[in-house]
Enzyme design. Structure first.
Site, PDB file in Angstrom:
ATOM      1  CG  ASP A  89      -4.564  -5.870   6.559  1.00 29.29           C
ATOM      2  OD1 ASP A  89      -4.643  -5.266   7.643  1.00 29.29           O
ATOM      3  OD2 ASP A  89      -3.764  -6.814   6.355  1.00 29.29           O
ATOM      4  CG  HIS A 116      -2.811  -7.353  10.199  1.00 28.11           C
ATOM      5  ND1 HIS A 116      -2.612  -7.377   8.836  1.00 28.11           N
ATOM      6  CD2 HIS A 116      -1.711  -7.918  10.740  1.00 28.11           C
ATOM      7  CE1 HIS A 116      -1.446  -7.933   8.578  1.00 28.11           C
ATOM      8  NE2 HIS A 116      -0.874  -8.266   9.713  1.00 28.11           N
ATOM      9  CB  SER A 126       2.065  -7.751   8.157  1.00 25.26           C
ATOM     10  OG  SER A 126       1.727  -9.108   8.112  1.00 25.26           O
TER      11      SER A 126
END
Length: 404
Positions: A168, A138, A245
């Site tokens: 992901d 993402h 992330s």
């Protein structure tokens, strides 16, 4: 831990553009442990006529080396910052470009560009010395430009070798040599209570180090609240913020145990990471062919509960449940592998590959571990009778909006 040969092979064969993101945990953990304490004894006490004095032998308190600092020194140079950008349509209303309206309203009409630049930031980490970087899908998916910045300040253009939205996971390649690469742990052996360390770029604060523990393992995507993902998560109490992330979650030895990926909005002290064993398998497929073929049966299912049985009875459904345990198939996708194998709504799965099941997650896990094209044996009950079926596992269809 073995280092996969494929990290060394893939260098410039694929040219898709990819970004990566990172995640960090909050709060350094420092252990102070006195090695000895001041002691006194009768032989050290001297008394005279006016006063008495206790002579104490003083021993310095030795502090053990901070293991977090060791991990940071060992792995910190392998963690990178990812800056990604892409052009997005602003969907300007047609009337704003209509000459009729512009003739009458002129300067009062807002000047809105047809496209805008959308920017994102995350973290990643080097998995091979020749420039392969692992991150979250993402962070970089759909990006036009990816910039990778090393801890020492050097910056490189990143090329996305592939992204997999369902797990992901994303892989980036930069043209560099002799980069410090991470080591991997066996995330299958991970236990709740183990120390967890993260390094990343939360909120744009580069090289932030945070610590915590592994709170739980094997959290399903439905438990985490992101049901569209096909991976079990590591849960940690480490702080996770935007920009973390894609960064590594590490054990006390400085080995990667997961990729930090998600937080629950409004929660404190709950974050999630993709186990590194699963992430490496996905990454190898992305490097080899730029995409991942996910195994697929094509059923909707739920565990049998007294409440479910009562609800079916109250709604006068065409099928009723007599079993107290198992997984009931609620719906079968037309023309799916399950449909072709003869599975029906109302069938109750009792065993999969000769293993009894009581949770839908157990079936999902078994399907994920089966290669596309292989047959998966199912034992079901239908109308009170036992039926044995074999389903040839297919490839999960890619939604139109997710096609590359």
């Amino acid at each position: 831990m073995r280092q996969s040969k494929i990290w060394k092979k893939a260098t410039t064969s694929l040219s898709l553009i990819l970004l990566s993101g990172g995640i960090a945990l909050g709060g350094n953990y420092l252990i102070n442990s006195p090695q000895s304490f001041a002691q006194n004894s009768d032989s050290e006490t001297v008394t005279n006529q006016k006063n008495s004095t206790t002579e104490v032998t003083k021993t310095a308190v030795n502090l053990p080396q901070n293991y977090v600092s060791d991990v940071v020194n060992k792995v910190g140079d392998s963690v990178v910052r990812i800056d990604a950008s892409r052009k997005v349509s602003t969907n300007v209303p047609a009337m704003f470009d209509d000459p009729f309206f512009r003739q009458f309203f002129g300067s009062q009409m807002p000047d809105i560009p047809n496209e805008q630049i959308q920017r994102g930031m995350g973290s990643g980490f080097v998995v091979s010395s020749d420039g392969l970087i692992l991150t979250n899908a993402h962070v970089v998916e759909g990006s036009d430009e990816v910039k990778v910045t090393l801890k020492d300040g050097r910056s490189y253009e990143g090329k996305v070798m592939g992204t997999d939205p369902l797990t992901d996971v994303g892989v980036i390649k930069i043209e560099a040599e002799d980069l410090p690469e991470v080591a991997f742990a066996d995330s299958e052996q991970l236990q709740p209570g183990e120390y967890a360390i993260a390094i990343g770029n939360p909120l744009g604060l580069d090289n932030t180090v945070t610590t915590g523990i592994v709170s739980a393992t094997g959290r399903s995507s439905s438990q985490v609240g992101i049901a569209d993902k096909r991976v079990s998560f590591i849960q940690t109490d480490a702080a996770i913020n935007p920009g973390n992330s894609g960064g590594p979650l590490l054990n006390a030895n400085g080995q990667v145990i997961g990729i930090n990926t998600a937080i629950i909005q409004g929660a404190q002290g709950i974050g999630f990471a993709i186990p590194i064993d699963a992430a490496r398998d996905i990454a190898e497929e992305l490097i080899a062919k730029g995409k991942v073929d996910h195994p697929y049966l094509g059923i909707q299912m739920t565990a049998i509960t007294p409440e479910l049985k009562d609800q079916l009875k109250a709604n006068n459904e065409k099928w009723q449940l007599t079993e107290d345990e198992g997984i009931v198939i609620v719906n079968v996708v037309p023309d799916s592998p399950a449909d072709k194998a003869g599975l029906q709504a109302g069938d109750v799965i009792q065993k999969i590959d000769d293993e009894a099941v009581s949770k839908a997650e157990e079936i999902q896990q078994a399907v994920r571990q089966t290669k596309v094209g292989n047959e998966l044996p199912l034992q079901i009950t239908r109308d009170g009778k036992q039926v044995n079926l074999e389903v040839e596992v297919g490839v999960l269809p890619v939604p139109q909006t997710a096609k590359r």
